[in-house]
Design an enzyme around this catalytic site. Structure first.
Site, mmCIF file in Angstrom:
data_model
loop_
_atom_site.group_PDB
_atom_site.id
_atom_site.type_symbol
_atom_site.label_atom_id
_atom_site.label_comp_id
_atom_site.label_asym_id
_atom_site.label_seq_id
_atom_site.Cartn_x
_atom_site.Cartn_y
_atom_site.Cartn_z
ATOM 1 N N ASP A 16 0.812 -1.219 0.000
ATOM 2 C CA ASP A 16 0.000 0.000 0.000
ATOM 3 C C ASP A 16 0.849 1.274 0.000
ATOM 4 O OD1 ASP A 16 -1.946 -1.884 0.364
ATOM 5 O OD2 ASP A 16 -2.856 -0.912 2.115
ATOM 6 N N HIS A 26 3.690 -2.265 3.129
ATOM 7 C CA HIS A 26 3.798 -0.932 2.529
ATOM 8 C C HIS A 26 5.152 -0.803 1.840
ATOM 9 C CE1 HIS A 26 0.830 -0.697 5.749
ATOM 10 N NE2 HIS A 26 0.257 0.267 5.048
#
Ligand code: NI
Length: 492
Positions: free
Chosen positions: A293, A437
């Site tokens: 993400d 991430h």
């Protein structure tokens, strides 16, 4: 059909009176060799096409002025309809995707007309606070069946696109300013191809797409000896059409449009599909979805390298600003067969916004990803996993499913590659969706270890859509284990 298009069709009756001449000329007898620069697509004088009219549209909606125009050729209505759709979509994507967008004007020229083929090259001039730029795309129309082909359909398939891509990269390697990593073998990047008067393949890129804006338009000419073996049958006809000029070109009769679209996806439109032989529903399969993400980040390329080394696929839930900063990485992730999902423009808590605010967070990312890759995302991930009934309604309207996760590596908190890797690997189970991430160095450092260990444990790393199969827009998914009442209702 618009009034102007109807008028053009009526004029087509007049054009048909010269059909016999056109037929014989179209078969080659009266054709003369095309002329023009060796590093440009051929151009056809529209005056040689009787009955050709122009149609278009103007709009000031949303503070961005839009002017579209395209040619309408008698007996080629599907071409005009398709060009209208394409121009409207591309203009809307610019208006939605580019901060400071002010105006866009799409104009056209005919690049080829003959042998039952018409090529139209669209020129898209964009103005905005971040600078002006011009983009190009060329479409190839088959007058017999009414199909409007993307430029990559001049090529026989994805393998031939990859071969061409290698030639183009080599040709541009030493060109000032060109970032060859920004050139990816996808239809969106190779969307303006044609032929020079000698029949060599000309590939042109948008300004600012593969080199800084001030480098201007970048193009590569691939000699016929190299390019010819890569052409599809239609591409060979297109090449014939381009190298000659037909006096009084006319289309004899409307196309016979097949009931069911017989065309496979254009090369470079679904790069993941080539390796899409994974069946995560098979008994005993061990599929897991790695998801990244908030990027792309400075080091996302290293994540892509590590995934490629193990033929692993992943999903990147991208955020607005980073996509604008690293468009080449988004193109590469798509080209490598990974999935791209929407993670909003500014990463707010969507549950705190109204429907209009949620849309305003999602639409621009959809537009910019389509602009860069040609791909329309059908997955989104709400920031913080925060969702509610309004988010569910809006995402259902937008045609995107909500993807949550079943394993949280908490890599945003513990910036320790070993910990991140251990959590990802120990949390993995068949059907799991793992949250990470790619903007954190420690996560990027952990990925080679994660991929290697999951590989050793017999896991197949797949995209979220490969893991879940068909998803229902609006519904929320935590993993690949279906809920009793048919997927979640967004409690997140
Ligand atoms: Ni996030």
């Amino acid at each position: 059909m618009s009034a102007a298009a109807a008028a053009a069709v009526a004029l087509g009756v007049a054009a048909c009176t010269i059909t016999d001449a056109a037929q014989s000329s179209d078969s080659g007898d009266d054709r003369t060799p095309a002329s023009g620069p060796a590093d440009e697509l051929t151009a056809v004088d529209p005056d040689t096409i009787p009955g050709l009219e122009e149609d278009g549209a103007e709009d000031e909606g949303g503070g961005v002025s839009v002017t579209l125009s395209y040619p309408v050729i008698p007996n080629a209505d599907p071409l005009a309809e398709r060009l209208a759709q394409i121009a409207e979509r591309d203009a809307a994507d610019f208006a939605g995707a580019v901060p400071g967008a002010e105006g866009v004007s799409i104009d056209w020229q005919i690049s080829a007309a003959g042998d039952g083929v018409i090529a139209v090259r669209l020129t898209q001039e964009e103005t905005g606070s971040e600078g002006d730029r011009t983009g190009y795309s060329t479409y190839w129309y088959d007058t017999s069946d009414g199909h409007t082909a993307a430029s990559t359909e001049l090529l026989a398939g994805d393998a031939e696109l990859a071969d061409l891509h290698a030639l183009v990269r080599a040709a541009l390697e030493d060109t000032d300013g060109v970032d060859t990593s920004a050139i990816q073998p996808i239809a969106r990047v190779y969307d303006s191809m044609g032929f020079n008067p000698d029949g060599d393949l000309v590939v042109e890129f948008d300004e600012g797409q593969v080199a800084p804006l001030d480098a201007g338009r970048i193009r590569a000419v691939v000699p016929g000896a190299d390019a010819d073996p890569l052409l599809s049958e239609f591409g060979e006809r297109a090449q014939e059409a381009a190298v000659g000029v037909t006096p009084e070109f006319a289309v004899d009769e409307p196309p016979t449009v097949p009931k069911d679209d017989p065309y496979p996806p254009a090369p470079g439109t679904s790069p993941g599909a080539a390796g899409d032989d994974v069946d995560c529903t098979a008994a005993g399969s061990k599929c897991v979805a790695l998801t990244f993400d908030d990027g792309p980040g400075e080091r996302t390329g290293e994540v892509l390298d590590a995934l490629a080394e193990h033929d692993a696929k992943a999903t990147f839930f991208v955020t607005g600003g980073p996509v604008g900063q690293h468009p080449g990485l988004v193109r590469r992730a798509f080209a490598d067969g990974h999935e791209i999902g929407n993670h909003t423009v500014g990463h707010p808590d969507l549950a705190g916004l109204g429907a209009g605010g949620i849309r305003a967070e999602l639409d621009p990312v959809t537009d910019v990803v389509r602009r860069e890759t040609g791909y329309t995302m059908d997955l989104m991930r709400p920031p913080y996993g925060s969702t509610n009934g309004t988010v569910e309604e809006v995402t259902r309207d937008l045609g995107t499913a909500q993807i949550l996760w079943s394993v949280d590596t908490r890599d945003w908190k513990d910036r320790d590659a070993d910990k991140v890797a251990d959590r990802a690997v120990s949390g993995a189970a068949p059907g799991a969706i793992i949250l990470m991430h790619d903007i954190h160095d420690s996560t990027v450092d952990a990925v080679p270890d994660i991929v290697e260990r999951l590989d050793e444990k017999g896991y197949t790393m797949v995209t979220t859509s490969q893991l879940l199969g068909d998803t229902e827009p609006g519904n929320a998914y935590l993993d690949a284990v279906p809920e009793a009442d048919g997927a979640g209702d967004g409690e997140g």
